[in-house]
Design an enzyme around this catalytic site. Structure first.
Site, PDB file in Angstrom:
ATOM      1  N   ASN A  58       0.923  -1.040  -0.065  1.00  0.00           N
ATOM      2  CA  ASN A  58       0.057   0.032   0.052  1.00  0.00           C
ATOM      3  C   ASN A  58       0.763   1.186   0.116  1.00  0.00           C
ATOM      4  O   ASN A  58       0.336   2.344   0.331  1.00  0.00           O
ATOM      5  CB  ASN A  58      -1.107   0.070   1.241  1.00  0.00           C
ATOM      6  CG  ASN A  58      -2.179   1.175   0.966  1.00  0.00           C
ATOM      7  OD1 ASN A  58      -2.459   1.588   2.297  1.00  0.00           O
ATOM      8  ND2 ASN A  58      -2.486   1.430   0.090  1.00  0.00           N
TER       9      ASN A  58
ATOM     10  N   ARG B  78       1.805   0.690  -5.541  1.00  0.00           N
ATOM     11  CA  ARG B  78       0.700   0.472  -6.706  1.00  0.00           C
ATOM     12  C   ARG B  78      -0.541   0.961  -6.266  1.00  0.00           C
ATOM     13  O   ARG B  78      -1.496   1.475  -7.085  1.00  0.00           O
ATOM     14  CB  ARG B  78       0.386  -1.102  -7.298  1.00  0.00           C
ATOM     15  CG  ARG B  78       1.824  -1.624  -8.020  1.00  0.00           C
ATOM     16  CD  ARG B  78       1.924  -2.934  -8.144  1.00  0.00           C
ATOM     17  NE  ARG B  78       2.316  -3.440  -6.603  1.00  0.00           N
ATOM     18  CZ  ARG B  78       2.230  -4.958  -6.650  1.00  0.00           C
ATOM     19  NH1 ARG B  78       1.696  -5.578  -7.331  1.00  0.00           N
ATOM     20  NH2 ARG B  78       2.404  -5.344  -5.357  1.00  0.00           N
TER      21      ARG B  78
HETATM   22  P1  4NP Z   1       3.132  -2.122  -3.353  1.00  0.00           P
HETATM   23  O1  4NP Z   1       5.006  -2.133  -3.577  1.00  0.00           O
HETATM   24  O2  4NP Z   1       2.729  -3.494  -3.118  1.00  0.00           O
HETATM   25  O3  4NP Z   1       2.877  -1.642  -4.770  1.00  0.00           O
HETATM   26  O4  4NP Z   1       2.910  -1.043  -2.298  1.00  0.00           O
HETATM   27  C1  4NP Z   1       5.557  -2.907  -2.552  1.00  0.00           C
HETATM   28  C2  4NP Z   1       6.082  -2.149  -1.350  1.00  0.00           C
HETATM   29  C3  4NP Z   1       6.652  -2.597  -0.262  1.00  0.00           C
HETATM   30  C4  4NP Z   1       7.169  -3.828  -0.336  1.00  0.00           C
HETATM   31  C5  4NP Z   1       6.938  -4.819  -1.532  1.00  0.00           C
HETATM   32  C6  4NP Z   1       6.123  -4.120  -2.523  1.00  0.00           C
HETATM   33  N1  4NP Z   1       7.890  -4.413   0.573  1.00  0.00           N
HETATM   34  O5  4NP Z   1       8.102  -5.537   0.668  1.00  0.00           O
HETATM   35  O6  4NP Z   1       8.147  -3.793   1.511  1.00  0.00           O
END
Ligand code: 4NP
Length: 162
Positions: A17, A20
């Site tokens: 969160n 994307r």
């Molecule tokens: P999101 O991206 O799912 O698009 O917000 C990510 C943000 C952080 C992490 C992985 C994906 N993480 O592993 O911390």
């Protein structure tokens, strides 16, 4: 019945969160305003590691390029009430979709009423594809994320009657 009773509601869910789903939330806000459509919009992550944090600086920069300030957004983890509060829950990738279906409340009490689907399924020709996680990428990857979620947002607005 007030207008709020039937106002559509959409929740976008990715992993953290911070990349994307905040961009998907922002894109739908932009498209809904452009269409004059009233819709409740939020985003969340299947994971809670970034709860309380603002979006990734690269996501903030990408949204700013398209005229929307998301620096005030704060990450949160998806919770059981979301499955009753939101009419539609869109998963940004297949793993997010599997995780949502796994945690979806199934008992009689608090049973999920949301329609849960993969976000890109709403875009003709893009069915079954993921909005690729740009977290380990660069500004170009965030620009691609924006293109994907904006296209999906346009189709959501059409589906909601905007
Ligand atoms: P999101 O991206 O799912 O698009 O917000 C990510 C943000 C952080 C992490 C992985 C994906 N993480 O592993 O911390």
């Amino acid at each position: 019945m007030g207008p709020h009773v039937s106002q559509p509601s959409v929740l976008f869910v990715c992993l953290g969160n911070i990349c994307r789903s905040p961009l998907a939330e922002a894109a739908l806000r932009v498209e809904a305003v452009a269409a004059g459509l009233a819709v409740t919009i939020d985003s969340a992550g299947t994971g809670g590691w970034h709860a309380g944090e603002p979006p990734d600086p690269r996501a903030i920069a990408e949204a700013a390029r398209h005229g929307i300030d998301i620096s005030g957004y704060r990450a949160r983890q998806v919770r059981s009430q979301d499955f009753q509060r939101f009419g539609h829950i869109y998963a940004l990738d297949q793993q997010n979709l599997r995780d949502l279906k796994r945690i979806e409340p199934k008992g009689l009490l608090g049973r999920s009423t949301a329609r849960i689907s993969l976000l890109m399924d709403i875009v003709p020709g893009r069915e079954g594809t993921a909005v690729v996680d740009p977290y380990g990428g660069n500004a170009e990857d965030f620009a691609q994320t924006w293109e994907d979620v904006r296209e999906a947002a346009r189709h959501i607005v059409v589906r909601l009657g905007g």
